[in-house]
Design an enzyme around this catalytic site. Structure first.
Site, mmCIF file in Angstrom:
data_model
loop_
_atom_site.group_PDB
_atom_site.id
_atom_site.type_symbol
_atom_site.label_atom_id
_atom_site.label_comp_id
_atom_site.label_asym_id
_atom_site.label_seq_id
_atom_site.Cartn_x
_atom_site.Cartn_y
_atom_site.Cartn_z
ATOM 1 N N HIS A 1 -0.075 -0.101 -8.304
ATOM 2 C CA HIS A 1 -0.255 1.158 -7.576
ATOM 3 C C HIS A 1 -1.635 1.697 -7.933
ATOM 4 C CE1 HIS A 1 0.125 5.372 -6.367
ATOM 5 N NE2 HIS A 1 1.113 4.976 -5.578
ATOM 6 N N HIS B 1 8.048 10.247 2.959
ATOM 7 C CA HIS B 1 8.009 9.406 4.157
ATOM 8 C C HIS B 1 9.042 9.871 5.184
ATOM 9 C CE1 HIS B 1 6.302 5.787 1.657
ATOM 10 N NE2 HIS B 1 5.519 6.849 1.643
#
Length: 421
Positions: free
Chosen positions: A166, A101
């Site tokens: 997830h 990220h």
């Protein structure tokens, strides 16, 4: 009923006759206030904290702004415990587990660390700087593990974060703070590539799925990488849909994580008798819909409540766009076999999420309410809409007259499961 979108909300005008149910997590009332829950979890770590020695360098790993964890609550309490056993604040560093990220802003650092801002050194992980990475070895399946040098060279490493579903690692939290959190880009890609079965055209590994750790090859790679770091202990929270800490798990990095996963699966799975024709799902507002990659979780889970060919309306503001500069480029592949072949040739985590997006866009009909350019939404195989009302008008043209619908106000936190006979 109000459904969150960024910092605002849309009123959901579905009539009662259409509504088959509202899908929510069955979250118990917390046994205590957040600070008390964290304190109790840390009390269980006394045997680990007793091993810390004055003068040792301690690194705490925590999540970035895209994953609210309650870090502003638990990090000050954790640092206070370290102080009690003789660790000075000057010997403590917080590393933000960015994975691949973007770097965080000063304001985001302040939000993550709370009252520690300005007292404890905070650094962002950089997955692309070889000078800041250390090679630790290979997993059984050949994933080369490189991690942040600060973590590799610390005397003690503490992993923090939050446990949740997830869509291909089974659960977030625990070992994921190391891989992909503070690993090299190459290690992130290699571990996530395990989501695909061996062999061209063989698709996704069926064990690499939401809520499953057993035999999950992605989880296995993460677990092995974490073992190379040998964390002192972990502290993971579980959050309610409104972002309150409802439970905290701390201790051995495997055992505490497993306990947290069991708790999460029990309270955040919603069993349904039948799928619906329409599912309206909100990510839960900012930051859960900060970008499309984060919003994809709600898309993935919401589709579990849909019949084949049904319609999904996804509310996701995406104020930061897609979440990565290469994500949208993958949609030059319009057919899934071509997409999969390209993904195998040049694997990217964002490509995997894009592939999963296109798979659902072709299996169902997806209407996306977002701030993304409408022409780009169409290129991704979805129908754009500017509001929930507009989306529902469009949905009705795709649905049978007697359609049924589910509404999911917090899509990123609850997993619908259809009971099979």
């Amino acid at each position: 009923m109000l459904l969150k979108y960024g910092d605002m909300s849309f009123a959901c005008g579905l009539s009662g006759g259409r509504l088959a149910g509202i899908i929510r997590a069955e979250v118990p009332e917390p046994a205590a206030e957040p600070e008390q829950l964290v304190t109790a979890a840390l009390d269980a770590c006394e045997e680990y904290l007793a091993l810390f020695q004055r003068g040792e360098r301690v690194v705490i790993v925590t999540s970035d702004i895209t994953r609210h964890t309650g870090s502003e609550v638990y990090l000050p309490l954790l640092v206070e415990r370290l102080n009690r056993v003789g660790i000075k604040e000057s010997d403590i560093e917080i590393v933000i587990a960015l994975g691949i990220h973007r770097k965080q802003t000063d304001a985001e650092h302040k939000k993550i660390v709370g009252t520690l801002y300005g007292r404890i050194r905070v650094t962002d992980h950089d997955c692309d700087d070889p000078g800041k990475l250390v090679y630790l070895g290979k997993t059984v399946n050949g994933v080369g593990v490189e991690v942040n040098r600060r973590i590799a060279e610390a005397d003690r490493v503490i992993l923090t974060g939050t446990i949740g579903f997830h869509y291909f690692a089974g659960f977030g939290g625990g070992r994921k703070a190391i891989l992909p959190g503070v690993a090299s880009r190459q290690a992130c890609m290699a571990s996530h590539f395990a989501v695909l079965n061996p062999g061209e055209g063989s698709g996704k590994n069926p064990r690499a799925t939401t809520g499953n750790l057993e035999g999950n090859p992605v989880h296995q790679a993460m677990d092995e990488a974490c073992a190379m770091v040998r964390p002192a202990f972990i502290l993971n929270t579980v959050l309610s849909p409104d972002k309150r800490i409802v439970a905290a798990f701390a201790g051995d990095w495997r055992d505490a994580f497993a306990a947290g996963c069991r708790y999460y699966a029990e309270h955040f799975t919603c069993r349904l008798a039948v799928p619906a024709d329409l599912v309206v799902v909100s990510c839960g507002g900012f930051p859960k819909d900060i970008n499309f990659i984060q919003a994809h979780k709600s898309m993935e889970y919401g589709c579990q409540a849909l019949r084949e060919g049904g319609v999904l309306v996804l509310l996701a503001e995406c104020r930061d766009g897609y979440g990565n500069g290469t994500f949208f480029d993958w949609f030059r592949y319009k057919e899934l076999p071509d997409f999969e072949a390209a993904l195998r040739r040049h694997y990217e985590i964002n490509g995997q999420t894009a592939y999963s997006t296109l798979y659902k866009a072709q299996r169902y009909r997806v209407i996306l309410v977002s701030g993304l350019p409408p022409e780009e939404v169409r290129s991704m195989g979805m129908t754009p809409a500017a509001s929930l009302d507009e989306a529902l008008v469009k949905a009705e043209t795709m649905l049978p007259q007697d359609y049924t619908a589910y509404v999911i106000p917090q899509g990123g936190t609850v997993l619908p499961v259809i009971n099979r006979a």
